[in-house]
Design a protein around this motif. Sequence first.
Motif, PDB file in Angstrom:
ATOM      1  N   THR A  71       0.836  -1.202   0.000  1.00 41.33           N
ATOM      2  CA  THR A  71       0.000   0.000   0.000  1.00 41.33           C
ATOM      3  C   THR A  71       0.867   1.248   0.000  1.00 41.33           C
ATOM      4  O   THR A  71       0.601   2.202  -0.729  1.00 41.33           O
ATOM      5  N   ASP A  77      -3.505  -0.522  -4.341  1.00 37.05           N
ATOM      6  CA  ASP A  77      -4.785  -0.037  -4.847  1.00 37.05           C
ATOM      7  C   ASP A  77      -5.093  -0.623  -6.217  1.00 37.05           C
ATOM      8  O   ASP A  77      -6.236  -0.938  -6.524  1.00 37.05           O
ATOM      9  N   LYS A  78      -4.031  -0.789  -7.034  1.00 37.16           N
ATOM     10  CA  LYS A  78      -4.246  -1.407  -8.350  1.00 37.16           C
ATOM     11  C   LYS A  78      -4.597  -2.882  -8.199  1.00 37.16           C
ATOM     12  O   LYS A  78      -5.465  -3.390  -8.912  1.00 37.16           O
ATOM     13  N   VAL A  80      -6.147  -4.227  -5.641  1.00 40.15           N
ATOM     14  CA  VAL A  80      -7.515  -4.320  -5.136  1.00 40.15           C
ATOM     15  C   VAL A  80      -8.513  -4.009  -6.246  1.00 40.15           C
ATOM     16  O   VAL A  80      -9.541  -4.668  -6.370  1.00 40.15           O
ATOM     17  N   ALA A  81      -8.188  -3.035  -7.115  1.00 41.46           N
ATOM     18  CA  ALA A  81      -9.091  -2.714  -8.223  1.00 41.46           C
ATOM     19  C   ALA A  81      -9.250  -3.907  -9.142  1.00 41.46           C
ATOM     20  O   ALA A  81     -10.303  -4.095  -9.756  1.00 41.46           O
ATOM     21  N   LYS A  84     -10.521  -7.120  -6.229  1.00 42.68           N
ATOM     22  CA  LYS A  84     -11.662  -6.743  -5.388  1.00 42.68           C
ATOM     23  C   LYS A  84     -11.743  -7.578  -4.111  1.00 42.68           C
ATOM     24  O   LYS A  84     -10.822  -7.543  -3.309  1.00 42.68           O
ATOM     25  N   HIS A  96      -4.445  -2.899   4.653  1.00 50.96           N
ATOM     26  CA  HIS A  96      -4.562  -1.892   3.609  1.00 50.96           C
ATOM     27  C   HIS A  96      -5.389  -0.708   4.078  1.00 50.96           C
ATOM     28  O   HIS A  96      -5.027   0.450   3.842  1.00 50.96           O
ATOM     29  N   SER A  97      -6.515  -0.989   4.802  1.00 51.52           N
ATOM     30  CA  SER A  97      -7.370   0.115   5.221  1.00 51.52           C
ATOM     31  C   SER A  97      -6.665   0.999   6.243  1.00 51.52           C
ATOM     32  O   SER A  97      -6.814   2.224   6.218  1.00 51.52           O
ATOM     33  N   SER A 100      -3.708   2.962   4.321  1.00 52.60           N
ATOM     34  CA  SER A 100      -4.123   4.036   3.430  1.00 52.60           C
ATOM     35  C   SER A 100      -4.670   5.216   4.226  1.00 52.60           C
ATOM     36  O   SER A 100      -4.458   6.371   3.839  1.00 52.60           O
ATOM     37  N   GLU A 104      -3.029   8.877   4.010  1.00 56.98           N
ATOM     38  CA  GLU A 104      -3.870   9.963   3.517  1.00 56.98           C
ATOM     39  C   GLU A 104      -3.832  11.166   4.449  1.00 56.98           C
ATOM     40  O   GLU A 104      -3.813  12.311   4.001  1.00 56.98           O
TER      41      GLU A 104
ATOM     42  N   ASP B 116      -0.968   9.059  -5.873  1.00 54.63           N
ATOM     43  CA  ASP B 116      -2.345   8.913  -6.394  1.00 54.63           C
ATOM     44  C   ASP B 116      -2.357   8.512  -7.863  1.00 54.63           C
ATOM     45  O   ASP B 116      -1.358   8.226  -8.445  1.00 54.63           O
TER      46      ASP B 116
END
Lengths: 146, 116
Positions: A71, A77-78, A80-81, A84, A96-97, A100, A104, B116
């Motif tokens: 992460t 993120d890629k 997970v996209a 899923k 991950h949560s 991130s 952030e 990002d």
Amino acid sequence: MDTKRYKEIVDENTPKENRLYNGMIAFIIGGLMGAFGELLIQIYTYLFGISTSEASVFMIMTLVFLGCLFTALGFFDKFVAFAKAGLIIPITGFAHSMMSAALEYRQEGLVTGIGSNMFKLAGTVIIFGVVSAYVVGLIRLIVLGG
Amino acid sequence: MIFLNSFLFCGTICLIGQIILDNTKLTPGHLTTIFVVVGTFLDMFSFYDKIILWAGGGALVPITSFGHLLIHGALAKATNLGPMGLIMGMFDLTSAGIIAAIVFSFVLALLFKPRD
């Protein structure tokens, strides 16, 4: 334009996701994560000569570390996209949560940023887990006596 | 053989999660919460222990095992101390995962910048 017609237009133009494909990807990636966890447990028991339960703690820590690292590097993120639920349901989704959220809010400072926001997404897991575990534990103590 | 069981069990859990995610308006946050609660309720009569014997690591990887470990630690203390033990032992087994996640994400958040 009335709301009903608006809703119809939204429904028509929402991109349809291929549910069968999503399910298959989630099944394969999630299954590979499970098999990888079992492989790690067997490697740790073989290398360090520890019991299976200790090795499983090491395995969970390894997966959490990998989830945090990827992460932070920006890959996850890629992943997970693409995968899923295949990566959200394993313990990597928890890591991950938290990671991130920490990344952030980092620019808002150590205490007001990272400190107060790290559990913003992951807190629900802990809170609902603890409350339901307490309820189930009480029921079990009363019904089965331990 | 245990690798195949791990693959099948963990894959099935993820497939159920993906079906819920695709067919309802729930977010991934709801999803993980649902699975933790399901994990604790599966352990009400030690059903999850049997799954772990069958599937090995495949049953420990999904977030359902988090709920299982919460109640397992609580009950281990509760056998000696009664209801107070539930409160004292709740994080005995899960602390490894939670502490690892906190420490790693704090340290890595200091080292890396968000992309990002």
